[in-house]
Scaffold this motif. Sequence first.
Motif, mmCIF file in Angstrom:
data_model
loop_
_atom_site.group_PDB
_atom_site.id
_atom_site.type_symbol
_atom_site.label_atom_id
_atom_site.label_comp_id
_atom_site.label_asym_id
_atom_site.label_seq_id
_atom_site.Cartn_x
_atom_site.Cartn_y
_atom_site.Cartn_z
ATOM 1 N N SER A 196 13.969 -4.132 3.359
ATOM 2 C CA SER A 196 13.747 -2.724 3.672
ATOM 3 C C SER A 196 15.040 -2.000 4.010
ATOM 4 O O SER A 196 15.219 -0.831 3.658
ATOM 5 N N GLU A 197 15.971 -2.701 4.679
ATOM 6 C CA GLU A 197 17.217 -2.027 5.058
ATOM 7 C C GLU A 197 18.060 -1.678 3.840
ATOM 8 O O GLU A 197 18.875 -0.741 3.873
ATOM 9 N N SER A 198 17.862 -2.405 2.744
ATOM 10 C CA SER A 198 18.563 -2.082 1.492
ATOM 11 C C SER A 198 17.785 -1.062 0.663
ATOM 12 O O SER A 198 18.390 -0.176 0.040
ATOM 13 N N ASP B 295 5.756 -2.818 9.068
ATOM 14 C CA ASP B 295 5.202 -4.159 9.290
ATOM 15 C C ASP B 295 5.975 -5.189 8.465
ATOM 16 O O ASP B 295 5.397 -6.125 7.927
ATOM 17 N N GLY B 296 7.287 -4.975 8.371
ATOM 18 C CA GLY B 296 8.114 -5.910 7.631
ATOM 19 C C GLY B 296 8.728 -6.929 8.567
ATOM 20 O O GLY B 296 8.058 -7.493 9.423
ATOM 21 N N ARG B 297 10.031 -7.145 8.435
ATOM 22 C CA ARG B 297 10.710 -8.060 9.340
ATOM 23 C C ARG B 297 10.739 -7.463 10.749
ATOM 24 O O ARG B 297 10.875 -6.255 10.925
ATOM 25 N N HIS B 298 10.618 -8.332 11.749
ATOM 26 C CA HIS B 298 10.505 -7.859 13.128
ATOM 27 C C HIS B 298 11.722 -8.195 13.974
ATOM 28 O O HIS B 298 11.798 -7.799 15.135
ATOM 29 N N TRP C 180 8.738 -7.834 20.903
ATOM 30 C CA TRP C 180 9.499 -6.915 21.747
ATOM 31 C C TRP C 180 10.119 -5.770 20.965
ATOM 32 O O TRP C 180 10.117 -4.616 21.419
ATOM 33 N N THR C 181 10.673 -6.038 19.784
ATOM 34 C CA THR C 181 11.306 -4.969 19.014
ATOM 35 C C THR C 181 10.311 -3.868 18.661
ATOM 36 O O THR C 181 10.643 -2.682 18.713
ATOM 37 N N GLU D 64 4.903 1.357 2.931
ATOM 38 C CA GLU D 64 4.894 0.305 3.946
ATOM 39 C C GLU D 64 6.080 -0.621 3.753
ATOM 40 O O GLU D 64 6.549 -0.825 2.638
ATOM 41 N N THR D 65 6.566 -1.149 4.867
ATOM 42 C CA THR D 65 7.507 -2.258 4.813
ATOM 43 C C THR D 65 6.712 -3.507 5.158
ATOM 44 O O THR D 65 5.971 -3.537 6.130
ATOM 45 N N GLY D 66 6.883 -4.542 4.346
ATOM 46 C CA GLY D 66 6.003 -5.695 4.430
ATOM 47 C C GLY D 66 4.872 -5.539 3.430
ATOM 48 O O GLY D 66 4.721 -4.495 2.790
ATOM 49 N N ALA D 67 4.076 -6.588 3.286
ATOM 50 C CA ALA D 67 2.972 -6.570 2.320
ATOM 51 C C ALA D 67 1.919 -7.573 2.760
ATOM 52 O O ALA D 67 2.191 -8.495 3.519
ATOM 53 N N GLY D 68 0.702 -7.356 2.274
ATOM 54 C CA GLY D 68 -0.379 -8.265 2.628
ATOM 55 C C GLY D 68 -1.719 -7.610 2.372
ATOM 56 O O GLY D 68 -1.887 -6.851 1.406
ATOM 57 N N ILE D 69 -2.671 -7.874 3.234
ATOM 58 C CA ILE D 69 -4.006 -7.293 3.077
ATOM 59 C C ILE D 69 -3.942 -5.776 3.161
ATOM 60 O O ILE D 69 -4.714 -5.072 2.489
ATOM 61 N N SER D 70 -3.016 -5.264 3.966
ATOM 62 C CA SER D 70 -2.845 -3.810 4.036
ATOM 63 C C SER D 70 -2.570 -3.239 2.650
ATOM 64 O O SER D 70 -3.097 -2.170 2.284
#
Length: 243
Positions: A97-99, A115-118, A148-149, A46-52
């Motif tokens: 994530s892009e790096s 679900d990282g940066r939007h 939108w992205t 996953e990109t991003g982090a949290g409850i997921s």
Amino acid sequence: MNIQNLIANPPKFHIQNEQATSSWKLADEELLFLDKTITEGMKTIETGAGISTVVFAMKGAEHTCIVPDEKLVDRIKSFCAESNISYANINFIINSSESALPQIGDKNFQLALIDGRHGFPTPFIDWFYIANILNIGGILIIDDLHIWTCELLMQFLLSEKDWKLLEETLSAAIFIKQGDRTQYKEYGEQPFILERSRQVSLVAKLSYLVNLLKRKNFSLFLNTVSLGLESLMAGKFGDKEKR
């Protein structure tokens, strides 16, 4: 700890306006989907982090979590430790994530969550690299369709045979990867792009003219209209030689 308890009492991992919040979590439908889909030892990312991330840990996935916020990772680890949830199989990569994604050596991922940066163009960058390491038959989840992205990425994949929509909710689109060519196609092979390009679309041509007026580029507007009339007389309204 089970998924029902987690949904009923969501931990506040994120900080918004200097206040801890749980409002940025995946919707309940997506958390339930993860709970029923992930199996022990499943290779996920996953990109991003949290409850997921907690759900991936609870289900025993071999999980890679890419997130640039080290303090967020610390809060997730603390919650897991307090809740007796092992995060030993979670590989936290503290980076953008892009790096990080281009450096991922592993392949054969079975499920991926974007679900990282939007902000533009991050969701598209995430998808490009994830498409290369996700198995055919693997599951791709795009969260936050109200942005939108993310919605644009979903609309693009809907037009591609390599990706089949499995489920759509108000918040997310869930796809099955069926092929491995989309990310390498030229624009002429991508219907979503071609149908929205001035090369073939009258709507795109008219929109371009309107935007020229908005930008007050009157000389280019007049030149474009003149060329358009010439090509219309030749039966090729606005066509350009393909490159």
